[in-house]
Design a protein around this motif. Structure first.
Motif, short mmCIF file in Angstrom:
data_model
loop_
_atom_site.label_atom_id
_atom_site.label_comp_id
_atom_site.label_asym_id
_atom_site.label_seq_id
_atom_site.Cartn_x
_atom_site.Cartn_y
_atom_site.Cartn_z
N SER A 55 -8.51 3.64 -5.86
CA SER A 55 -7.62 4.32 -5.18
C SER A 55 -8.20 5.67 -4.53
O SER A 55 -7.83 6.07 -3.54
N ILE A 56 -9.03 6.34 -5.55
CA ILE A 56 -9.71 7.50 -4.96
C ILE A 56 -10.44 7.32 -3.67
O ILE A 56 -10.44 7.98 -2.76
N GLN A 57 -11.27 6.24 -3.71
CA GLN A 57 -12.01 5.81 -2.42
C GLN A 57 -11.16 5.57 -1.33
O GLN A 57 -11.25 5.88 -0.31
N ASP A 58 -10.05 4.81 -1.52
CA ASP A 58 -8.97 4.67 -0.61
C ASP A 58 -8.44 5.93 0.12
O ASP A 58 -8.15 5.99 1.47
N VAL A 59 -8.18 6.88 -0.77
CA VAL A 59 -7.67 8.08 -0.40
C VAL A 59 -8.70 8.76 0.54
O VAL A 59 -8.30 9.40 1.62
N ARG A 85 -1.43 10.31 -6.27
CA ARG A 85 -0.29 10.20 -7.16
C ARG A 85 0.53 9.18 -6.16
O ARG A 85 0.90 8.01 -6.75
N ARG A 86 0.67 9.41 -4.93
CA ARG A 86 1.57 8.25 -4.13
C ARG A 86 1.02 6.93 -4.17
O ARG A 86 1.43 5.90 -4.16
N ARG A 87 -0.39 6.92 -4.04
CA ARG A 87 -0.97 5.80 -3.99
C ARG A 87 -0.91 4.84 -5.20
O ARG A 87 -0.74 3.68 -5.24
N LEU A 88 -1.23 5.52 -6.12
CA LEU A 88 -0.94 4.74 -7.68
C LEU A 88 0.64 4.49 -7.69
O LEU A 88 0.79 3.36 -8.25
N HIS A 89 1.35 5.28 -7.43
CA HIS A 89 2.95 4.70 -7.51
C HIS A 89 3.09 3.59 -6.61
O HIS A 89 4.04 2.59 -7.30
N ARG A 90 2.57 3.66 -5.51
CA ARG A 90 2.89 2.32 -4.69
C ARG A 90 2.28 1.10 -5.32
O ARG A 90 2.81 0.12 -5.18
#
Length: 200
Positions: A55-59, A85-90
């Motif tokens: 997720s961090i890499q995607d951000v 935060r938004r990515r992990l929630h999605r």
């Protein structure tokens, strides 16, 4: 905000502001400077470390792809934390890791565990006091814990916390004030117990 935090934030801001120019070295330096902060924050929402790393890499990939239209005037730390935060929630919503009702609170279960290195505290009484305060912090409701974590462990101001948590700045103030009120109330009880033990 202390001087060291100010200097660190200034450097992050400088690196952030040159991103639209496509400076790869500056981008890599920004990643190196903020990765640990993002990973620690991500761990509060999920125990899946590979998911957090991806997720961090995607951000960062998304930031690099959209660097030409990046708003360089926003605080980079808050932007990065909010994006993760938004990515992990999605991902959580997509994978049904949490109930849909949980998203009314704008977040999955925030599992921060405040801790202290007691071995560096010489006085046994100070160790007990620190342990008790740590316990009180961990007893706070998850949104209060997140606000406290962002304020005092990531040095974000009210507006930045509001941006990360996707809530109104006044709501941040309310969360922090309520947390402090609870801690103050509980701390008085702890002090009374300590005094009664030592004065008996």
């Amino acid at each position: 905000m202390n001087l060291l935090a100010n200097l660190s934030d200034d450097e992050d801001t400088r690196l952030w502001q040159v991103l639209p120019l496509g400076d790869v070295a500056s981008f890599e330096k920004l990643i190196a400077r903020t990765y640990d902060m993002l990973f620690q924050y991500g761990c509060k929402f999920s125990r899946d470390k590979e998911l957090i790393k991806d997720s961090i890499q995607d951000v960062f990939l998304e930031i690099w792809e959209k660097r030409a239209c990046l708003n360089v005037n926003i605080p980079p730390k808050a932007y990065l934390l909010a994006s993760l935060r938004r990515r992990l929630h999605r991902l959580a919503q997509r994978n049904r890791l949490v109930a849909v009702d949980d998203f009314e609170l704008k977040g999955v279960d925030f599992r921060v565990e405040f801790s202290a290195e007691y071995r560096f505290i010489e006085s046994e009484q100070d160790q007990q006091t620190t342990a008790q305060m740590t316990h009180l912090l961990n007893e706070l409701p998850k949104r209060q814990k997140e606000a406290v974590y962002l304020r005092f462990f990531n040095d974000l101001d009210r507006e930045e916390i509001a941006s990360v948590m996707d809530i109104h700045p006044q709501s941040v103030s309310n969360l922090l004030q309520t947390a402090f009120k609870v801690l103050k109330s509980q701390w008085k009880t702890v002090i009374s117990i300590i005094l009664s033990i030592h004065c008996a």
